[in-house]
Every structure is written in C-alpha cells, then in structure tokens.
Enzyme design. Sequence first.
Site, PDB file in Angstrom:
ATOM      1  N   GLY A 272       0.779  -1.228   0.000  1.00  0.00           N
ATOM      2  CA  GLY A 272       0.000   0.000   0.000  1.00  0.00           C
ATOM      3  C   GLY A 272       0.811   1.280   0.000  1.00  0.00           C
ATOM      4  O   GLY A 272       0.320   2.326   0.436  1.00  0.00           O
ATOM      5  N   SER A 273       2.026   1.258  -0.543  1.00  0.00           N
ATOM      6  CA  SER A 273       2.785   2.520  -0.584  1.00  0.00           C
ATOM      7  C   SER A 273       2.134   3.506  -1.552  1.00  0.00           C
ATOM      8  O   SER A 273       2.164   4.726  -1.318  1.00  0.00           O
ATOM      9  CB  SER A 273       4.250   2.275  -0.945  1.00  0.00           C
ATOM     10  OG  SER A 273       4.387   1.846  -2.273  1.00  0.00           O
TER      11      SER A 273
ATOM     12  N   VAL B 255      -7.153  -9.513 -11.907  1.00  0.00           N
ATOM     13  CA  VAL B 255      -7.609  -9.005 -13.203  1.00  0.00           C
ATOM     14  C   VAL B 255      -9.108  -8.710 -13.104  1.00  0.00           C
ATOM     15  O   VAL B 255      -9.865  -9.513 -12.546  1.00  0.00           O
ATOM     16  CB  VAL B 255      -7.330 -10.044 -14.307  1.00  0.00           C
ATOM     17  CG1 VAL B 255      -7.939  -9.597 -15.633  1.00  0.00           C
ATOM     18  CG2 VAL B 255      -5.831 -10.265 -14.440  1.00  0.00           C
TER      19      VAL B 255
ATOM     20  N   HIS C  53       1.318   0.850 -13.147  1.00  0.00           N
ATOM     21  CA  HIS C  53       2.068  -0.359 -13.496  1.00  0.00           C
ATOM     22  C   HIS C  53       3.561  -0.026 -13.528  1.00  0.00           C
ATOM     23  O   HIS C  53       3.952   1.007 -14.109  1.00  0.00           O
ATOM     24  CB  HIS C  53       1.613  -0.875 -14.862  1.00  0.00           C
ATOM     25  CG  HIS C  53       2.323  -2.131 -15.257  1.00  0.00           C
ATOM     26  ND1 HIS C  53       2.003  -3.353 -14.718  1.00  0.00           N
ATOM     27  CD2 HIS C  53       3.377  -2.345 -16.095  1.00  0.00           C
ATOM     28  CE1 HIS C  53       2.813  -4.274 -15.219  1.00  0.00           C
ATOM     29  NE2 HIS C  53       3.661  -3.693 -16.052  1.00  0.00           N
TER      30      HIS C  53
ATOM     31  N   VAL D 287      -5.153  -7.033 -19.885  1.00  0.00           N
ATOM     32  CA  VAL D 287      -4.227  -6.764 -18.782  1.00  0.00           C
ATOM     33  C   VAL D 287      -3.216  -5.679 -19.184  1.00  0.00           C
ATOM     34  O   VAL D 287      -2.516  -5.822 -20.191  1.00  0.00           O
ATOM     35  CB  VAL D 287      -3.486  -8.059 -18.385  1.00  0.00           C
ATOM     36  CG1 VAL D 287      -2.417  -7.767 -17.332  1.00  0.00           C
ATOM     37  CG2 VAL D 287      -4.477  -9.091 -17.870  1.00  0.00           C
TER      38      VAL D 287
HETATM   39  C1  GRF Z   1       3.346  -1.022  -7.473  1.00  0.00           C
HETATM   40  O1  GRF Z   1       4.660  -0.882  -7.914  1.00  0.00           O
HETATM   41  C2  GRF Z   1       2.383  -1.210  -8.605  1.00  0.00           C
HETATM   42  O2  GRF Z   1       2.765  -0.628  -9.796  1.00  0.00           O
HETATM   43  C3  GRF Z   1       2.377  -2.701  -8.793  1.00  0.00           C
HETATM   44  O3  GRF Z   1       2.465  -3.211  -7.481  1.00  0.00           O
HETATM   45  C4  GRF Z   1       3.163  -2.301  -6.668  1.00  0.00           C
HETATM   46  C5  GRF Z   1       2.328  -2.088  -5.437  1.00  0.00           C
HETATM   47  O4  GRF Z   1       3.041  -1.456  -4.430  1.00  0.00           O
HETATM   48  N1  GRF Z   1       1.203  -3.120  -9.517  1.00  0.00           N
HETATM   49  P1  GRF Z   1       2.288  -0.836  -3.179  1.00  0.00           P
HETATM   50  O5  GRF Z   1       1.379  -1.903  -2.591  1.00  0.00           O
HETATM   51  O6  GRF Z   1       1.518   0.365  -3.646  1.00  0.00           O
HETATM   52  O7  GRF Z   1       3.388  -0.479  -2.228  1.00  0.00           O
END
Ligand code: GRF
Length: 201
Positions: free
Chosen positions: A11-12, A93, A110, A145
């Site tokens: 969840g960053s 998905v 992404h 996707v």
């Molecule tokens: C992010 O880098 C996102 O692009 C990918 O998964 C990661 C999730 O990171 N799909 P976080 O949970 O938001 O830290």
Amino acid sequence: MRIAVLVSGTGSNLQALLDAQAAGALAPAEVACVLSNRPGVPALERAARAGVPALVVDHTRFAGDRAGFERACLDELAHHQVAAVVLAGFMRVLTPLFIDAFPGGVINTHPSLLPAFPGADAPAQAIAHGVKVSGCTIHFVDARVDSGPIIFQAPVAVRDDDDAASLHRRIQVEEHRLLPQATALLAAGRLHRDGRRVRVS
Ligand code: GRF
C-alpha cells in the site's frame, strides 16, 4: 468525486494518495474507501490510520467465480457511493462487469513503460531483458491486462548494479508522484480519452 482505492499488499501507492489528500493535493478526488482482496495486509492498516473505511473481499472465497468476486466488490463499493476506482497494487484481473460500473473510470499504476513488460513482476522482467530504461505507467483500465489508454509515464534509468527490488524502489518514487496527480485530474474531469490517446486539459 468519491473514489475507491483497490489494494492487495503493502500500500505505498495508497499512502501516496492519502498523503496527497492530507496535503490538499488530491481534490476534487476524495478517498471514500479502500478495498483489499487479501485480509490482513499493511494497506488496510494505512487506510485505518487515515480514518478511511477499509473493506475486504477475500477472492479465495470465490474460487473460479470471477463474476461473483466482482459483484461482491461492487456491492461493497456501492455502500460508499464511489464514482471512480484507482488500482494501487491490486493483483486481480478485472472484467468489464466491474470496469463499466464506474462512470469516472478505473485507473491503474504499473511498474514498467507499457506496452513493455505487462503482467506480474515487471521490474524483474525489465532486468531479465536487459533494458537500460524502464519506468512507470499510469493508465485507464480496459478489458485486457495492462493495455488501456496511457495517462502518464515516467522513465527510470536501469543501473548496472540494479536487481528487481532496487529498480522497483526507484520506479515507485515515480508512481507515488504521478498516481495522485492522475487521480486529481481524473476527478476534475481533465482527462479526455480519444481512442488510445489521453489528453490533459
Ligand atoms: C506497485 O509498484 C504497482 O505498480 C504494482 O504493485 C506495486 C504495489 O506497491 N502493480 P504498493 O502496494 O503500492 O506499495
């Protein structure tokens, strides 16, 4: 515009959205709720700390029934009058059944420069391929996707001593900057889709 943030793990990116909201930089978007497909993940704690409703729809209860999972998610989000959805590390998905339910759209972040390296483990794919530049892509979600119209991209140079984790960390710095910006612009009605092209007004 009330938005839901869908998460699966750390969840960053959610934190970047919550921090932007606290700083007044997410308006007119408002994080109405956070939904995870996995119970007990750190992203849910981040939501709770920010005082945002944290919802769980455990996808393992819907083995093989993708439509049932999506309907359960839609039911949860309906209680929170959500008009748009931000996928922030959401590892399922989604089909048009879910995507088409949101007039404001569904956007995703992404960790590669799409259309290179769609799918899981994009930073590892980039390292394995030996590219010199990767980055992140913020895009609308469509039925395939990591294929929808691109809103923002930012490049990140690959260093000789990078592994997937170190590259991903630098890519995430860019995601944390661009995802809140895209979310605010979405809510303000400033993202205009014309086929595959997205124009910012
Ligand atoms: C992010 O880098 C996102 O692009 C990918 O998964 C990661 C999730 O990171 N799909 P976080 O949970 O938001 O830290």
